[in-house]
Enzyme design. Structure first.
Site, PDB file in Angstrom:
ATOM      1  N   HIS A 180      75.773 -37.317  80.122  1.00  0.00           N
ATOM      2  CA  HIS A 180      74.849 -36.924  81.464  1.00  0.00           C
ATOM      3  C   HIS A 180      75.160 -36.173  82.472  1.00  0.00           C
ATOM      4  CE1 HIS A 180      76.107 -39.567  84.819  1.00  0.00           C
ATOM      5  NE2 HIS A 180      76.099 -40.579  83.589  1.00  0.00           N
ATOM      6  N   ARG A 204      68.765 -40.256  84.975  1.00  0.00           N
ATOM      7  CA  ARG A 204      70.171 -39.146  84.527  1.00  0.00           C
ATOM      8  C   ARG A 204      70.535 -38.768  83.521  1.00  0.00           C
ATOM      9  NH1 ARG A 204      72.337 -43.765  86.494  1.00  0.00           N
ATOM     10  NH2 ARG A 204      74.437 -44.678  84.851  1.00  0.00           N
TER      11      ARG A 204
END
Lengths: 437, 447
Positions: free
Chosen positions: B226, B280
């Protein structure tokens, strides 16, 4: 996991002579798929035939040269097919077409009808072939003689008539051939030989893996929660607390129960989680039994995330919204930073395979949410019921797989005295009548 | 799970004409089983033959009527088998016997030797059958022409000789039959048709499930973490925090990068995008998939390693609050389990179904995950030793593109600058290198 691959609707067609385990397999598959979250239903052609043509059909009805009867039987097959398509059009994901489908012509008819009426559907065939006379005779005894077709008849009459019925089918039987251009799996002699052709997609792969693990050994499965833990006493969720004195006593009594129950057999498989309360319980049991256990993280209790270590009252106070949401939708609600029941089902799937595969008795010492998921699978509960199933402390649930269902016995064990109270729910609930299928 | 099932040793023997993918299958299995934690090794008869008889063997060497050559070849097979048996009798758990084993006589010899000389061994025979001429030609082109046997020949001559070699084998080929009483799986035309006979046991069933998912479509696999998160910036572990500004920018640049990789919307629609359920990751996936106009799938199995009681602490805080645990983790990062959390071994067990899914997919796959998760996934594709997993380098803001090739994965690492969108290709030292044909070194044995 099931959403991967933009799942198509699916029809699973059974193929095989009578008494080859087709209904057994279709119900197992239906059970497995429903548990995994795919809405499935079995459409048993025999039931349609019984409803329409009555149950007084002796073996002549199945003679392929009996034109009237053949016509009637074809009609029943098509009726079942139509119902099946309707089911898929509405809420269903997978339909199982449980019938003999023994001729190429019949299979072709089904493929063509599906192409016409519902072309977006995937079709997968499961053929069960068995040449072991003993197995076939046993199948007849276990499943056919209770069949509505033979209500007023004697044991010998029924067996003879049924064997003649099988002969009628055998005359025209054409095993699936590769030139029919269909996706199939052939299971020969209960999995001794397996042939797989042209399987496509996530679900078909999974089904094949599942089917490879099935067998018909009637081995018992014992499910029990760990003994009473310190958190149980103060009604806290989560945590990794140890057993209370009572809990330790239960563990010891449990060991004694198994010594009696297993009658000297130490060839068993025992699974538990990695949490202290379960390990402690298993340690006590295994010391008495003299066996080893396998500690699997997959059996750890549902993760309550931020609610770990709180009582239900504290959760209601601190997180009122979550508390409400969980009450409404206990199955899908996921604790923040934790898990939902659906996550647990996904996690516990590998254990199901292990238990299915095992031909030895299996003992699972785990936790409430975990056992609810396991129990629901074996006992054929609907998935939405799972979060409310009753799995109390200090009770062993013994499941013995029988023909189409599991015989269940619950044994309450008093931690102090070791007295056991047996509740036999064997045949009451789950013997689905043939017409109910 | 695997501790339950380490009682028996397993010998897997390949069967099939040349250029049917036996070595490909052996290596895939080898990688998978090693990744799961089993001690596994491949014994390739061809390598033994090359060492002993040299690499100047043209097709007449494989003629069954050539008595001297046949004797030599049998000796090589025996040597390989002896080493295999030695391996299983010591610390090896699974051994793969990679050779043609095309006659009943040879199979019988191997099977009896195994039963006699190995304590408690299960055997599985994998026969690969293929009559698709194009596939065979392709195999020859990809794997044989680089083979030490054909160093000095031009491709046309090499192909001709190799086809001649196949003919020699065809003359004596006997497919596995039921009366040989072996547990086997026949893979016909790359898994279109599969026949399984008498396969029982946890590991063998698993191997079968794995094999059913293999194919040879060269689809790319993209792995990325991420975008940078607020916790990343503070050096904290665990948590479920949001993306930082940098992270958001990275996600946008990543989306643009993928737009270039897949120029048409039709191509983009085929991408399978997988991510976890953590903020995230989903925020990164949201941005990327918005740009690509595709959907993504959230899987809890891709959630980052659960750090239990150390959640939201910095490494410094962990060192102070839990000094023993901190030290223990340093020593044994692979097996160390955070209290109330997970270990890397638990992770590997957890993400195994994802490996199956990625293997099965014939379309491009994009995984937006987390560091520990990607270390495990990457290790599987890159054939790392399991002990290396916790130290693998998977930095933030880098996309790893893996393209499965003949016997290894081609890897490209692209570092994307979140501010400028500049892409820099990081040269990766391919651990599995192509055969150095000029030096004819022994490195090819490692392949």
């Amino acid at each position: 996991m099931q959403e991967l691959g933009k799942q198509q609707k699916m029809v699973i067609g059974m193929v095989g002579l009578p008494a080859r385990g087709k209904t057994y397999i279709s119900r197992k598959i239906c059970r497995y798929l429903n548990w995994m979250g795919f809405k499935s239903k079995v459409f048993n052609i025999g039931n349609y035939r019984r409803q329409i043509c009555g149950t007084d059909c002796n073996s002549n009805f199945f003679d392929p040269s009996n034109k009237d009867a053949s016509k009637a039987r074809d009609e029943c097959a098509l009726l079942a097919l139509n119902d099946m398509i309707n089911y898929l059009r509405n809420e269903g994901d997978v339909s199982l077409y449980d019938g003999t489908n023994t001729t190429k012509q019949r299979r072709k008819l089904i493929m063509e009808t599906l192409q016409q009426k519902f072309s977006e559907v995937q079709v997968f065939w499961v053929e069960s072939v068995c040449n072991d006379e003993d197995v076939i005779l046993r199948n007849i005894q276990l499943t056919k003689l209770n069949n509505p077709d033979y209500v007023g008849k004697s044991y010998d009459e029924a067996t003879q008539d049924f064997q003649q019925r099988i002969e009628q089918y055998t005359k025209v039987y054409e095993p699936i051939d590769m030139d029919e251009n269909i996706s199939f799996i052939k299971i020969i002699d209960i999995g001794n030989d397996i042939m797989i052709y042209n399987i496509q997609g996530f679900l078909q792969s999974k089904l094949v893996s599942y089917l490879m693990n099935l067998h018909i050994y009637p081995r018992p499965i014992y499910l029990s929660r760990h003994g009473e833990s310190q958190y149980n006493v103060v009604h806290k969720v989560g945590g990794d607390s140890d057993l209370t004195q009572t809990g330790i006593m239960y563990a010891k009594q449990l060991g004694k129960y198994f010594i009696q129950e297993l009658e000297g057999n130490r060839n068993i498989k025992m699974f538990t989680s990695t949490m202290k309360r379960a390990l402690h319980t298993s340690n006590e049991v295994c010391e008495l039994l003299g066996v080893e256990y396998y500690s699997l993280k997959a059996l750890d209790e549902i993760n309550p995330g931020i609610c770990d270590g709180l009582t239900y009252q504290q959760i209601a106070d601190k997180f009122p919204q979550d508390y409400e949401e969980r009450k409404m939708n206990k199955l899908t609600y996921r604790y923040p930073r934790g898990e939902s029941y659906l996550d647990v089902i996904s996690r516990v799937e590998q254990i199901i395979f292990e238990i299915e595969r095992s031909r030895l008795p299996v003992i699972v010492i785990a936790h409430q949410a975990i056992l609810r998921c396991l129990y629901a699978y074996f006992h054929e509960h609907e998935v939405p019921e799972i979060p409310k199933l009753n799995i109390p402390l200090h009770q062993v649930i013994k499941l013995v797989p029988a023909t189409y269902y599991c015989k269940e016995t619950r044994i309450k064990i008093d931690a102090m005295t070791g007295n056991s109270e047996i509740q036999d729910e064997a045949t009451i609930k789950k013997v689905k009548s043939f017409l109910d299928l | 799970m695997q501790d339950c099932h380490k009682s028996q040793k397993i010998a897997i023997c390949m069967v099939g004409l040349p250029a049917r993918g036996k070595t490909y299958i052996s290596r895939k299995l080898h990688r998978y089983l090693n990744w799961l934690g089993y001690n596994c090794k491949v014994f390739n008869i061809g390598n033994y033959r090359r060492e002993i008889c040299g690499t100047e063997c043209d097709k007449s060497f494989f003629d069954s009527k050539n008595e001297q050559a046949t004797k030599a070849r049998n000796e090589c097979a025996q040597l390989a088998l002896n080493d295999l048996i030695g391996y299983l009798n010591s610390d090896g758990e699974i051994a793969i016997f990679d050779g043609t084993n095309t006659t009943k006589e040879r199979r019988n010899m191997v099977y009896s030797s195994l039963l006699q000389q190995c304590q408690n061994v299960q055997t599985l025979w994998i026969e690969s059958i293929c009559d698709d001429v194009e596939v065979i030609q392709n195999n020859i082109r990809l794997t044989k022409l680089n083979n030490p046997d054909y160093v000095s020949m031009n491709p046309e001559d090499a192909t001709k000789d190799f086809l001649g070699r196949i003919k020699m084998y065809e003359e004596v080929y006997q497919k596995i039959e039921l009366d040989e009483n072996l547990s086997f799986i026949k893979l016909i035309n790359i898994g279109e048709d599969i026949q399984i006979h008498k396969v029982k046991g946890y590991l063998l069933s698993k191997i079968i499930s794995y094999l059913m998912n293999l194919h040879i479509y060269p689809r790319p696999i993209y792995l990325t973490r991420h975008g940078g998160s607020t916790f990343n910036q503070e050096n904290r572990v665990g948590g479920d925090c949001d993306l930082a500004q940098q992270g958001i920018k990275y996600s946008q640049k990543l989306g643009n990068f993928l737009l270039e990789e897949f120029p048409s919307q039709e191509q983009r629609n085929q991408i399978h995008c997988l991510t976890s359920t953590m903020k995230r990751a989903t925020q990164t996936a949201d941005i990327v998939c918005n740009i690509l106009k595709i959907n993504y799938l959230q899987l809890k199995t891709l959630d980052e390693i659960n750090v239990g009681i150390c959640d939201s602490l910095t490494y410094a805080q962990i060192a102070i609050q839990f000094p023993e645990d901190f030290a223990e983790r340093k020593v044994n990062k692979l097996t160390y389990r955070y209290p109330r959390g997970e270990s890397y071994l638990d992770l590997i067990s957890r993400i195994e179904p994802i490996i199956y899914e990625i293997e099965r997919s014939r379309e491009p796959v994009l995984v937006i995950g987390h560091q520990a998760i990607l270390r495990c996934l990457y290790a599987y594709f890159h054939r790392n030793e399991i002990s290396e997993v916790p130290q693998l380098d998977i930095p933030i803001h880098v996309v790893i593109k893996l393209t499965p090739a003949a016997y290894y994965c081609e890897e490209i690492r692209i570092k994307i600058d979140p501010e400028t969108g500049d892409k820099k290709q990081i040269e990766e030292d391919l651990q599995i290198t192509r055969i150095n044909i000029l030096t004819k070194k022994k490195s090819y044995i490692l392949l």
